[in-house]
Design an enzyme around this catalytic site. Structure first.
Site, PDB file in Angstrom:
ATOM      1  N   GLU A   1      -0.594  -7.588  15.812  1.00  0.00           N
ATOM      2  CA  GLU A   1       0.510  -7.470  15.170  1.00  0.00           C
ATOM      3  C   GLU A   1       0.897  -5.852  14.470  1.00  0.00           C
ATOM      4  O   GLU A   1      -0.111  -5.412  13.985  1.00  0.00           O
ATOM      5  CB  GLU A   1       0.592  -8.603  14.185  1.00  0.00           C
ATOM      6  CG  GLU A   1       0.582  -9.852  14.757  1.00  0.00           C
ATOM      7  CD  GLU A   1       0.444 -11.069  13.575  1.00  0.00           C
ATOM      8  OE1 GLU A   1       0.929 -12.214  14.161  1.00  0.00           O
ATOM      9  OE2 GLU A   1      -0.074 -10.743  12.657  1.00  0.00           O
TER      10      GLU A   1
ATOM     11  N   CYS B   1       3.291  -0.165   9.953  1.00  0.00           N
ATOM     12  CA  CYS B   1       2.074  -0.532   9.515  1.00  0.00           C
ATOM     13  C   CYS B   1       1.264  -1.096  10.943  1.00  0.00           C
ATOM     14  O   CYS B   1       1.594  -1.822  11.676  1.00  0.00           O
ATOM     15  CB  CYS B   1       2.124  -1.687   8.819  1.00  0.00           C
ATOM     16  SG  CYS B   1       0.608  -2.533   8.297  1.00  0.00           S
TER      17      CYS B   1
ATOM     18  N   CYS C   1     -11.078  -8.515  13.492  1.00  0.00           N
ATOM     19  CA  CYS C   1     -11.650  -7.447  12.546  1.00  0.00           C
ATOM     20  C   CYS C   1     -13.322  -7.993  12.549  1.00  0.00           C
ATOM     21  O   CYS C   1     -13.253  -9.154  12.442  1.00  0.00           O
ATOM     22  CB  CYS C   1     -11.173  -7.131  11.220  1.00  0.00           C
ATOM     23  SG  CYS C   1     -12.019  -6.199  10.224  1.00  0.00           S
TER      24      CYS C   1
ATOM     25  N   CYS D   1     -13.921  -9.827   4.652  1.00  0.00           N
ATOM     26  CA  CYS D   1     -13.276  -9.800   3.257  1.00  0.00           C
ATOM     27  C   CYS D   1     -12.531 -11.298   3.011  1.00  0.00           C
ATOM     28  O   CYS D   1     -12.017 -11.788   4.117  1.00  0.00           O
ATOM     29  CB  CYS D   1     -11.988  -8.786   3.317  1.00  0.00           C
ATOM     30  SG  CYS D   1     -12.764  -7.086   3.666  1.00  0.00           S
TER      31      CYS D   1
ATOM     32  N   CYS E   1      -8.782 -12.052   3.270  1.00  0.00           N
ATOM     33  CA  CYS E   1      -7.980 -11.355   4.463  1.00  0.00           C
ATOM     34  C   CYS E   1      -7.950 -12.310   5.676  1.00  0.00           C
ATOM     35  O   CYS E   1      -8.946 -12.856   6.088  1.00  0.00           O
ATOM     36  CB  CYS E   1      -8.471 -10.078   4.943  1.00  0.00           C
ATOM     37  SG  CYS E   1      -7.420  -9.267   6.129  1.00  0.00           S
TER      38      CYS E   1
ATOM     39  N   CYS F   1       0.390  -7.668   3.711  1.00  0.00           N
ATOM     40  CA  CYS F   1      -1.074  -7.189   3.791  1.00  0.00           C
ATOM     41  C   CYS F   1      -1.952  -8.446   3.737  1.00  0.00           C
ATOM     42  O   CYS F   1      -1.783  -9.338   2.940  1.00  0.00           O
ATOM     43  CB  CYS F   1      -1.394  -6.510   2.418  1.00  0.00           C
ATOM     44  SG  CYS F   1      -0.873  -4.759   2.409  1.00  0.00           S
TER      45      CYS F   1
HETATM   46  N1  SAH Z   1      -9.460  -2.812   7.241  1.00  0.00           N
HETATM   47  C1  SAH Z   1      -8.530  -1.787   6.274  1.00  0.00           C
HETATM   48  C2  SAH Z   1      -7.065  -1.887   6.673  1.00  0.00           C
HETATM   49  C3  SAH Z   1      -6.320  -3.367   6.798  1.00  0.00           C
HETATM   50  S1  SAH Z   1      -5.917  -4.218   5.385  1.00  0.00           S
HETATM   51  C4  SAH Z   1      -8.709  -1.961   5.065  1.00  0.00           C
HETATM   52  O1  SAH Z   1      -9.749  -2.729   4.668  1.00  0.00           O
HETATM   53  O2  SAH Z   1      -8.291  -1.014   4.244  1.00  0.00           O
HETATM   54  C5  SAH Z   1      -4.808  -3.507   4.380  1.00  0.00           C
HETATM   55  C6  SAH Z   1      -4.766  -3.677   3.057  1.00  0.00           C
HETATM   56  O3  SAH Z   1      -4.564  -5.012   2.846  1.00  0.00           O
HETATM   57  C7  SAH Z   1      -6.121  -3.540   2.680  1.00  0.00           C
HETATM   58  O4  SAH Z   1      -6.024  -2.845   1.376  1.00  0.00           O
HETATM   59  C8  SAH Z   1      -6.671  -4.887   2.433  1.00  0.00           C
HETATM   60  O5  SAH Z   1      -7.600  -4.958   1.155  1.00  0.00           O
HETATM   61  C9  SAH Z   1      -5.396  -5.471   2.030  1.00  0.00           C
HETATM   62  N2  SAH Z   1      -5.265  -7.101   1.948  1.00  0.00           N
HETATM   63  C10 SAH Z   1      -6.311  -7.959   2.626  1.00  0.00           C
HETATM   64  N3  SAH Z   1      -5.881  -8.920   2.471  1.00  0.00           N
HETATM   65  C11 SAH Z   1      -4.636  -9.209   1.520  1.00  0.00           C
HETATM   66  C12 SAH Z   1      -3.914 -10.129   1.033  1.00  0.00           C
HETATM   67  N4  SAH Z   1      -4.296 -11.485   1.249  1.00  0.00           N
HETATM   68  N5  SAH Z   1      -3.159 -10.005   0.013  1.00  0.00           N
HETATM   69  C13 SAH Z   1      -3.178  -8.685  -0.289  1.00  0.00           C
HETATM   70  N6  SAH Z   1      -3.704  -7.455   0.320  1.00  0.00           N
HETATM   71  C14 SAH Z   1      -4.606  -7.719   1.166  1.00  0.00           C
END
Ligand code: SAH
Length: 349
Positions: free
Chosen positions: A95, A108, A115, A119, A122, A340
């Protein structure tokens, strides 16, 4: 030759394309023409290369393919955010999102299918890593979103963030190749200062970025400046202690003179105490940085939730007190799962 045995011409350097034409007895400028079609004009087939003769187009067709992406589905949020489900040549879907504001259009983009990190907050993490994207698949997302921005908002793309699916530093070479193409005068000629790579924080690779002399901006998903808390929500962080991350970031700053942006979600009952705030202030005082507090977007099976507003306020007040620059980012595109951490190919499941 069967299509699947042919080389994707966009995996070739300009020199390799030149070598192909030289071997076929064609003049060198042909390589320039083809390169322009591929990277500046972004064509998806050899037939569109109208300044080449029919026999040359056939020759290319015989030897190569152009594995371009296809936009499978578009969803538009009530706030104008546009999410694309992008189908790759082998059927996988990633996406990419176009986020418009009054003056900007930000793309974006994704760097991996799924991945490999874990986390807990996420949605992409639940997908596991299927494969890395190639440079041209990353580049194509940018071209597609640039076209959408011109169509819907009458302006070219202004910014790019690597905050889509995947961990860009786990696909280092292809991400850097894509950024080369995006910034190169023979590609999209975008300024690297308008590109931000967001990483979960892999010290060795941050070190390498600095040593490789990159010119783009760096954001790090910190979420906690306390090792034991960070491990709880980002289990892979056990392998990457905050001390190592800090050393890599200091090296980044010393080499690039660019401040780091820390992305930070305040979770209820996880990282919302005064102790957490103090740890963040300490971390930021040591590293030239700014903090971007981001709203938590709920995902399926969520066990976490956003902290109370007064705890977010407490973070902001403390950072202000210590003159550490802080912004609070409201989410965009939540109604279509484009915000995000919500990118999870839901329409495909
Ligand atoms: N893997 C990379 C880029 C992808 S995530 C990274 O970790 O930075 C992009 C951003 O969205 C990151 O800062 C991540 O921590 C945040 N993110 C992930 N899940 C989220 C959620 N449920 N709500 C808000 N931000 C989130």
């Amino acid at each position: 030759m069967d299509t699947k045995d042919k080389t994707d011409i966009r995996a070739l350097s300009k020199e390799a394309i030149l070598a192909f034409f030289t071997e076929k007895g064609e003049p060198a400028f042909r390589a320039n023409q083809v390169y322009q079609w591929l990277w500046q004009k972004g064509v998806h087939d050899f037939e569109s290369m109208t300044n080449l003769s029919k026999s040359l187009r056939d020759l290319l067709q015989e030897h190569f393919v152009i594995n371009h992406i296809n936009i499978d589905r578009q969803q538009r949020s009530t706030d104008g955010t546009l999410k694309n489900a992008i189908k790759l040549h082998d059927g996988y879907v990633v996406e990419s999102v176009l986020i418009p504001t009054k003056t900007r259009s930000t793309a974006c983009v994704s760097s991996q299918v799924g991945c490999s990190l874990d986390c807990t907050f996420c949605a992409t993490a639940a997908l596991k890593r299927m494969r890395n994207l190639n440079a041209d698949e990353i580049y194509d997302q940018v071209v597609a979103i640039d076209q959408q921005s011109r169509l819907y908002f009458k302006r070219p793309l202004t910014n790019i963030v690597f905050m889509g699916m995947g961990e860009p530093l786990m696909n280092y070479n292809q991400v850097l190749l894509a950024i080369d193409k995006i910034t190169h005068p023979e590609g999209l000629a975008m300024s690297p200062r308008r590109i931000t790579l967001s990483t979960s924080g892999i010290p060795k690779m941050i070190q390498k970025l600095a040593d490789d002399g990159v010119k783009f901006e760096l954001a790090v998903s910190l979420h906690s400046a306390r090792q034991e808390v960070r491990e709880q929500i980002m289990p892979f962080a056990k392998q990457f202690p905050l001390e190592d991350l800090k050393a890599a970031l200091l090296h980044w700053y010393a080499t690039t003179k660019k401040r780091i942006t820390f992305e930070y979600i305040v979770f209820k009952g996880v990282n919302d105490t005064d102790e957490d705030i103090e740890a963040l202030v300490r971390f930021c005082t040591n590293i030239p940085s700014k903090v971007n507090i981001i709203e938590y977007n709920t995902i399926d099976d969520a066990t976490l939730s956003q902290a109370a507003p007064d705890r977010v306020e407490a973070y902001i007040a403390a950072l202000n007190r210590f003159k550490i620059s802080v912004t609070y980012r409201r989410s965009r595109g939540k109604d279509i799962d484009a915000a995000c951490g919500q990118l999870a190919n839901k329409i495909d499941l």
